[in-house]
Every structure is written in C-alpha cells, then in structure tokens.
Design a protein around this motif. Structure first.
Motif, PDB file in Angstrom:
ATOM      1  N   LEU A 131       0.942  -0.949   0.452  1.00  8.98           N
ATOM      2  CA  LEU A 131      -0.306  -0.084   0.531  1.00  8.98           C
ATOM      3  C   LEU A 131       0.874   1.142   0.197  1.00  8.98           C
ATOM      4  O   LEU A 131       1.999   1.206   0.912  1.00  8.98           O
ATOM      5  N   ASP A 148      -4.966  -1.261  10.111  1.00 10.22           N
ATOM      6  CA  ASP A 148      -7.146  -1.533  10.047  1.00 10.22           C
ATOM      7  C   ASP A 148      -6.918  -2.759  10.142  1.00 10.22           C
ATOM      8  O   ASP A 148      -6.344  -2.969   8.457  1.00 10.22           O
ATOM      9  N   THR A 168      -5.770  -8.921   3.839  1.00 13.13           N
ATOM     10  CA  THR A 168      -6.182  -6.734   3.877  1.00 13.13           C
ATOM     11  C   THR A 168      -5.882  -5.414   4.725  1.00 13.13           C
ATOM     12  O   THR A 168      -6.991  -6.070   6.049  1.00 13.13           O
ATOM     13  N   ARG A 170      -5.708  -1.466   6.115  1.00 14.65           N
ATOM     14  CA  ARG A 170      -6.053   0.126   5.538  1.00 14.65           C
ATOM     15  C   ARG A 170      -4.131   0.760   6.736  1.00 14.65           C
ATOM     16  O   ARG A 170      -4.459   0.582   7.882  1.00 14.65           O
ATOM     17  N   THR A 172      -3.240   3.848   8.039  1.00 12.94           N
ATOM     18  CA  THR A 172      -3.537   5.213   7.814  1.00 12.94           C
ATOM     19  C   THR A 172      -2.661   5.587   9.010  1.00 12.94           C
ATOM     20  O   THR A 172      -2.283   5.135   9.348  1.00 12.94           O
ATOM     21  N   GLU A 201     -15.165   4.627   0.030  1.00 17.76           N
ATOM     22  CA  GLU A 201     -15.812   3.314   1.045  1.00 17.76           C
ATOM     23  C   GLU A 201     -15.732   3.929   2.856  1.00 17.76           C
ATOM     24  O   GLU A 201     -15.154   4.464   3.217  1.00 17.76           O
ATOM     25  N   ILE A 203     -15.585   3.373   6.883  1.00 15.46           N
ATOM     26  CA  ILE A 203     -15.160   3.125   7.937  1.00 15.46           C
ATOM     27  C   ILE A 203     -15.728   2.803   8.871  1.00 15.46           C
ATOM     28  O   ILE A 203     -16.511   3.251   9.528  1.00 15.46           O
TER      29      ILE A 203
END
Length: 259
Positions: A131, A148, A168, A170, A172, A201, A203
C-alpha cells in the motif's frame, strides 16, 4: 528460526537525508505503530505478531527491525471501541519512510462457533500486501501509523472447511487523518458504526461492552455516521449527518441515543 512474513506495507519511497542541515533541527521522528480491527463475523481471530521491520531503501541497510516489540498473540476482535494494540513506539531518522513489514509467526487461529481452527498462511502470501501512503516524517514530530486489520476480508474459507489468512489492512497515519469517537446508549447491544463521505468506502467499527466506539484513520471531511444495532435489540438504526473531521484531531460525538 524462519518467520512467516505475511504482510508488506509500502508507506512511501525510502529513507532520505535529514530534513535540514541545521544542527538546531531535530534529526529523528517518533514513530508508533498501532493495530486495530474492522468487524468480522467470528468468535476470535488470533494473530501472532513477531516483529515490525522497516526498509531504509538502500542495499547497505536493507530491512531492519524497529525493535521494542514483545512477540504476542492478539485477538483482533478485542481491538474495537477505541481499543488498540501498541506494537512499536520508537525513534527513527527524519525524512521519508520507505516500507514497513509486519512479521507474523505460526500461532494464528480463528474461533468459529466455539471451535478453534488454525489459520493457514499460504506461501503466495509471504510476499505481502503493498500500500502506498507517501508520508514525509518531520524531525521532532510524532507519527502514529494505524494498521486497520479488515478481518471480514482477510479470512478465506477453503473448500475443505479449513481457514487461511489473506491479510487486508488499511494503513493510515494520525498526522494525515483524524478520528470519530463517542458512546452509544443503550449499550447492552453491540452496534455497528459506519462513516461515509461522498462515494468513498465506508469506515466501520463496533461498539465495545460499554457502548464506546472509535473510528481510526478518518480523512478530513464531512461524514454521515450511521449506527446500526443488532437486530435482536429491537432498536432503530440512526444516521447523524455532517460530522466534521479535522486532521490530527478526534471528533467526539458524545452520547448517541438509539430508540
């Protein structure tokens, strides 16, 4: 001992020179890495975290451990409602961070209807998930990177009934995002909290046993926040419009009453 590297997260390009040549400027940044969870329909999801490493982007240094981490198994489903797990809190050279790697051991499992199953880690996943974040680290500033872990998208049920892990996550940072928190009343029933801005998307997170929730890593903007209670509660879903999120700040919604 060989460890299974299950996740490779690219956060920018590579470590560069210090931000300024002045001896008065801080040469390091404080970096913390925290683990949180998005909801999943399991009793437990246990992840064996062994290490977090960074890539300085040059052949001389290569991958290096951030250290300060005690290997531990985390039940991801406990990391909701504003609760997270601090994996690492340390200093690194200021500049551009390159990559971090979450290193997992072999003691990973999922509990479904009270029965524990091992989480297989296919060799194809050892190269990890990449990512791009593109984050510069300024000397003297603390940055918190939030991983996350999206459980519902990370666990695959095989045809033979076994389970495998396909991470998977996320990623930040609080320096480039904000948060939304609050308390849902009544709190006897679990509530899904979902924030949406435009066509982005959603959260999501779940309230904890005290009705508390926190949505981590929310980009700045205006959000519609929807509270969806468990069907067994008999409560009605509620949406609060125009919840504003500011970079580096937590937007506290206070107590949200459901009827």
């Amino acid at each position: 001992m060989k460890k299974h590297v299950l996740l490779l997260v690219a956060l920018a390009t590579f470590f560069t020179a210090f931000v300024s040549c002045s001896s008065d400027d801080p040469k390091t940044s404080q970096v913390a890495v925290r683990l949180v969870d998005a909801p999943g329909d399991y009793d437990e999801v246990n992840i064996d975290v062994q290490d977090i490493m960074i890539n300085a982007g040059d052949k001389e240094n290569g991958w290096q451990s951030l250290g300060n981490l005690t290997p531990q198994v985390y039940n991801l489903l406990e990391l909701t409602g504003g609760i997270d797990a601090l994996l690492v809190d340390t200093e690194i050279p200021a500049g551009k961070i390159s990559q971090i790697r979450l290193v997992l051991g072999e003691n990973n499992s999922v509990v479904v209807d009270g029965e524990t199953y091992p989480l297989a880690t296919p060799s194809a996943q050892q190269s990890g998930l990449k990512l791009n974040v593109h984050q510069d680290l300024v000397g003297g500033v603390k940055y918190t990177f939030i991983l996350d872990f999206m459980v519902d998208k990370s666990i695959v049920v095989q045809g033979n009934g076994d389970y495998s892990l396909k991470p998977t996550i996320r990623v930040t940072t609080e320096a480039a995002s904000g948060a939304i928190s609050g308390v849902v009343n009544p709190f006897e029933y679990q509530v899904e909290v979902s924030a949406v801005s435009g066509t982005e998307e959603a959260i999501t997170t779940l309230t904890n046993e005290e009705g508390k929730f926190m949505l981590h890593g929310v980009p700045a903007g205006s959000y519609s926040v929807t509270f969806t209670p468990d069907e067994a509660s008999g409560l009605t879903a509620k949406t609060v419009e125009e919840v504003t999120v500011v970079l580096g700040e937590n937007t506290n919604m206070g107590t949200v009453e459901l009827e």
